[in-house]
Motif scaffolding. Structure first.
Motif, PDB file in Angstrom:
ATOM      1  N   ASP A  28     -11.580 -11.341  -2.594  1.00  0.00           N
ATOM      2  CA  ASP A  28     -12.356 -12.009  -1.546  1.00  0.00           C
ATOM      3  C   ASP A  28     -12.184 -11.358  -0.176  1.00  0.00           C
ATOM      4  O   ASP A  28     -12.064 -12.045   0.841  1.00  0.00           O
ATOM      5  N   GLY A  29     -12.153 -10.036  -0.138  1.00  0.00           N
ATOM      6  CA  GLY A  29     -12.077  -9.306   1.117  1.00  0.00           C
ATOM      7  C   GLY A  29     -10.679  -9.108   1.665  1.00  0.00           C
ATOM      8  O   GLY A  29     -10.504  -8.441   2.684  1.00  0.00           O
ATOM      9  N   GLU A  30      -9.689  -9.681   1.004  1.00  0.00           N
ATOM     10  CA  GLU A  30      -8.306  -9.495   1.460  1.00  0.00           C
ATOM     11  C   GLU A  30      -7.920  -8.023   1.311  1.00  0.00           C
ATOM     12  O   GLU A  30      -8.288  -7.378   0.338  1.00  0.00           O
ATOM     13  N   THR A  31      -7.168  -7.520   2.264  1.00  0.00           N
ATOM     14  CA  THR A  31      -6.731  -6.127   2.171  1.00  0.00           C
ATOM     15  C   THR A  31      -5.236  -6.004   1.922  1.00  0.00           C
ATOM     16  O   THR A  31      -4.746  -4.911   1.649  1.00  0.00           O
ATOM     17  N   LEU A  32      -4.510  -7.118   2.001  1.00  0.00           N
ATOM     18  CA  LEU A  32      -3.089  -7.105   1.647  1.00  0.00           C
ATOM     19  C   LEU A  32      -2.874  -8.221   0.639  1.00  0.00           C
ATOM     20  O   LEU A  32      -3.047  -9.404   0.953  1.00  0.00           O
ATOM     21  N   VAL A  33      -2.535  -7.825  -0.579  1.00  0.00           N
ATOM     22  CA  VAL A  33      -2.341  -8.790  -1.653  1.00  0.00           C
ATOM     23  C   VAL A  33      -0.953  -8.579  -2.257  1.00  0.00           C
ATOM     24  O   VAL A  33      -0.286  -7.586  -1.974  1.00  0.00           O
ATOM     25  N   SER A  34      -0.561  -9.486  -3.100  1.00  0.00           N
ATOM     26  CA  SER A  34       0.725  -9.379  -3.777  1.00  0.00           C
ATOM     27  C   SER A  34       0.493  -9.583  -5.262  1.00  0.00           C
ATOM     28  O   SER A  34      -0.179 -10.528  -5.670  1.00  0.00           O
ATOM     29  N   GLU A  35       1.004  -8.672  -6.057  1.00  0.00           N
ATOM     30  CA  GLU A  35       0.881  -8.762  -7.505  1.00  0.00           C
ATOM     31  C   GLU A  35       2.248  -8.561  -8.147  1.00  0.00           C
ATOM     32  O   GLU A  35       3.091  -7.838  -7.627  1.00  0.00           O
ATOM     33  N   ARG A  36       2.421  -9.196  -9.277  1.00  0.00           N
ATOM     34  CA  ARG A  36       3.675  -9.114 -10.024  1.00  0.00           C
ATOM     35  C   ARG A  36       3.714  -7.822 -10.841  1.00  0.00           C
ATOM     36  O   ARG A  36       2.708  -7.406 -11.395  1.00  0.00           O
ATOM     37  N   HIS A  37       4.884  -7.221 -10.905  1.00  0.00           N
ATOM     38  CA  HIS A  37       5.067  -5.973 -11.649  1.00  0.00           C
ATOM     39  C   HIS A  37       6.202  -6.098 -12.659  1.00  0.00           C
ATOM     40  O   HIS A  37       7.149  -6.851 -12.458  1.00  0.00           O
ATOM     41  N   ARG A  38       6.084  -5.317 -13.712  1.00  0.00           N
ATOM     42  CA  ARG A  38       7.150  -5.210 -14.713  1.00  0.00           C
ATOM     43  C   ARG A  38       6.950  -3.886 -15.442  1.00  0.00           C
ATOM     44  O   ARG A  38       6.312  -3.821 -16.483  1.00  0.00           O
ATOM     45  N   HIS A  39       7.452  -2.816 -14.867  1.00  0.00           N
ATOM     46  CA  HIS A  39       7.221  -1.495 -15.454  1.00  0.00           C
ATOM     47  C   HIS A  39       8.197  -0.452 -14.909  1.00  0.00           C
ATOM     48  O   HIS A  39       8.907  -0.681 -13.937  1.00  0.00           O
ATOM     49  N   ARG A  40       8.177   0.699 -15.551  1.00  0.00           N
ATOM     50  CA  ARG A  40       8.975   1.858 -15.137  1.00  0.00           C
ATOM     51  C   ARG A  40       8.099   3.073 -14.815  1.00  0.00           C
ATOM     52  O   ARG A  40       8.571   4.040 -14.259  1.00  0.00           O
ATOM     53  N   TYR A  41       6.858   3.041 -15.229  1.00  0.00           N
ATOM     54  CA  TYR A  41       5.977   4.204 -15.113  1.00  0.00           C
ATOM     55  C   TYR A  41       4.878   3.943 -14.104  1.00  0.00           C
ATOM     56  O   TYR A  41       4.383   2.826 -13.979  1.00  0.00           O
ATOM     57  N   GLU A  42       4.495   4.990 -13.390  1.00  0.00           N
ATOM     58  CA  GLU A  42       3.514   4.891 -12.308  1.00  0.00           C
ATOM     59  C   GLU A  42       2.615   6.118 -12.309  1.00  0.00           C
ATOM     60  O   GLU A  42       2.923   7.142 -12.913  1.00  0.00           O
TER      61      GLU A  42
END
Length: 185
Positions: free
Chosen positions: A132-146
């Motif tokens: 909805d137009g937000e430019t700073l969000v927060s998401e949950r992560h669970r990983h080792r690779y990028e």
């Protein structure tokens, strides 16, 4: 939004170039979900390829985003041998690789990148519309690779848009394809 979604589960172990049209030919969108391990990776890559080349809306979450990057690198950039070091440690073109801070960890347990992290989303992108137009969000992560930043230039020049990054700009969190109707990883 009052939308009825009919979900069809397609086991990636069973998806091949020979049967992808039969299994996905009538879908309105493709979601490649999170996961661990190499089981079904080739089928996931095939699903991404099918969605990308046929203009089918695509959403890749976590591993889904990673295999989307692998597929794009293989099919569009064509370096020959692109993969994730999770599945091919000797890949000559590791477009997905273990995060630097994870390389020294020998006892795995709960040592992945865990928890919610902020992500800076580029304005005017599909991802910004999702939020909805937000430019700073927060998401949950669970990983080792990028995403491997060594491939930023070559993949960006080929049309992969890096539209979400960690606030320090070091980790690619969201990608889109420039000339696709709706492709988000």
């Amino acid at each position: 939004h009052g939308i009825q979604v009919d979900v069809r589960s397609v086991l990636s172990d069973d998806l091949t170039a020979a049967n992808v049209q039969a299994k996905l030919g009538d879908v309105c969108g493709v979601l490649v979900a999170p996961g661990f391990g190499d089981r079904g990776i080739d089928g996931k890559i095939e699903a991404v390829r099918y969605a990308r080349t046929n203009g089918i809306p695509f959403l890749g979450i976590c591993l889904g985003m990673q295999v989307a990057i692998v597929e794009f690198a293989r099919s569009v950039v064509e370096l020959d041998g692109e993969h994730s070091t999770e599945f091919d440690p000797d890949s000559p073109f590791p477009v997905i690789a273990m995060m630097a801070e994870q390389k020294a960890i020998t006892v795995k347990g709960g040592t992945m990148r865990l928890g919610a992290y902020p992500c800076q989303i580029s304005e005017g992108t599909l991802a910004s519309e999702i939020y909805d137009g937000e430019t700073l969000v927060s998401e949950r992560h669970r990983h080792r690779y990028e995403f491997n930043n060594d491939y930023i230039d070559v993949l960006s020049e080929a049309g992969l848009k890096l539209v979400g990054k960690s606030v320090d700009g070091m980790l690619v969190e969201v990608v889109e394809i420039a000339d696709h109707p709706w492709f988000v990883g």
